[in-house]
Design a protein around this motif. Structure first.
Motif, PDB file in Angstrom:
ATOM      1  N   ARG A 143      36.118  42.608  49.598  1.00 58.49           N
ATOM      2  CA  ARG A 143      37.088  42.335  48.735  1.00 58.49           C
ATOM      3  C   ARG A 143      38.468  42.132  49.329  1.00 58.49           C
ATOM      4  NH1 ARG A 143      36.988  47.650  46.424  1.00 58.49           N
ATOM      5  NH2 ARG A 143      38.685  48.078  47.865  1.00 58.49           N
ATOM      6  N   ARG A 145      42.282  41.146  47.838  1.00 55.89           N
ATOM      7  CA  ARG A 145      43.419  41.264  46.750  1.00 55.89           C
ATOM      8  C   ARG A 145      44.893  40.846  47.119  1.00 55.89           C
ATOM      9  NH1 ARG A 145      41.931  47.404  44.475  1.00 55.89           N
ATOM     10  NH2 ARG A 145      40.083  46.867  43.426  1.00 55.89           N
ATOM     11  N   ALA A 149      45.793  42.272  42.481  1.00 59.74           N
ATOM     12  CA  ALA A 149      45.122  41.329  41.762  1.00 59.74           C
ATOM     13  C   ALA A 149      43.740  40.895  42.766  1.00 59.74           C
ATOM     14  CB  ALA A 149      45.667  40.235  41.265  1.00 59.74           C
ATOM     15  N   ASP A 150      42.609  40.821  42.495  1.00 61.75           N
ATOM     16  CA  ASP A 150      41.469  40.273  43.143  1.00 61.75           C
ATOM     17  C   ASP A 150      41.708  38.860  43.407  1.00 61.75           C
ATOM     18  OD1 ASP A 150      40.246  42.834  43.356  1.00 61.75           O
ATOM     19  OD2 ASP A 150      38.892  42.338  41.365  1.00 61.75           O
TER      20      ASP A 150
END
Length: 228
Positions: A143, A145, A149-150
């Motif tokens: 992941r 960010r 926010a991704d």
């Protein structure tokens, strides 16, 4: 470092391969005894072997015996079998450790580092979490960010970013990045790096033209700034 993972359970094999890749290992895989024997014969230098015993075409103990006839490569047995006598026999036969399934990835990685250290190789835990200037990278969770926010990265972009994160603060040469991300045949293709670094900066830097995280070392390579 290069590992051979011998495991016939596809789901576990994929899980272990991905976890080891996050730690920076190059992982060769085999799902049968025959495949493992072939890998052992042709893979060249290996830094460690992770070996399941219950294979569809034989017992992993045969691979241990074949390995010990020629090499002292660290080998860890990973098996659901818990019979004490078998553990003792395999350890006496040359296995460096015996890990009973199910086990945690963290424990496997720690035991692998111990086995490597006993053979004179020091493997430090890789950096898998990175935070700086609003950027958060979690390699284990896959992941990324920015400012909470991704951020969507392509597989190649993520692989390049992960390679830099694992050596945060250190310069990684052009050739090393090209070999690790695109393969040994691509070590002269520096335009790949320029293209993908520009794409990463456009997604991750507040000011892509004046990067503060993904930094260029002119004539040498790239580095990601130390976390903080």
């Amino acid at each position: 470092m290069r590992l051979l993972l011998v495991e016939d359970d596809r789901e576990l094999r994929v899980t272990l391969r991905e976890a080891l890749a996050v730690e920076g290992y190059e992982v060769l895989t085999a799902a049968s005894l025959a495949d493992a024997m072939a890998q052992l014969a042709h893979a060249g230098n290996l830094d460690a072997v992770l070996l399941d015993l219950g294979l569809p075409d034989g017992d992993g103990e045969e691979l241990l015996q074949a390995l010990r006839r020629e090499r002292s490569t660290p080998l860890i047995v990973i098996s659901a079998r818990q019979v004490e006598g078998q553990k003792i026999r395999l350890l006496d036969a040359g296995a460096d450790d015996y890990l009973v399934k199910p086990f945690g990835i963290g424990e496997l990685l720690a035991r692998l580092r111990v086995a490597l250290r006993h053979r004179g190789t020091v493997a430090q835990p890789a950096v898998t979490m990175y935070r700086r200037a609003g950027l958060e990278v979690d390699l284990t969770a896959h992941r990324v960010r920015r400012d909470g926010a991704d951020v969507h990265l392509t597989p190649t972009e993520f692989k390049l970013l992960a390679r830099l994160v694992r050596q945060a603060g250190q310069v990684v040469t052009h050739r090393r990045l090209l070999a690790d991300v695109w393969g040994a045949d691509a070590t002269e293709q520096t335009h790949y790096l320029r293209l993908y670094m520009a794409q990463l900066r456009s997604k991750l830097e507040a000011e892509p033209a004046e990067p503060c995280v993904l930094l260029t070392e002119p004539g040498v390579g790239y580095r990601i700034a130390e976390p903080g």
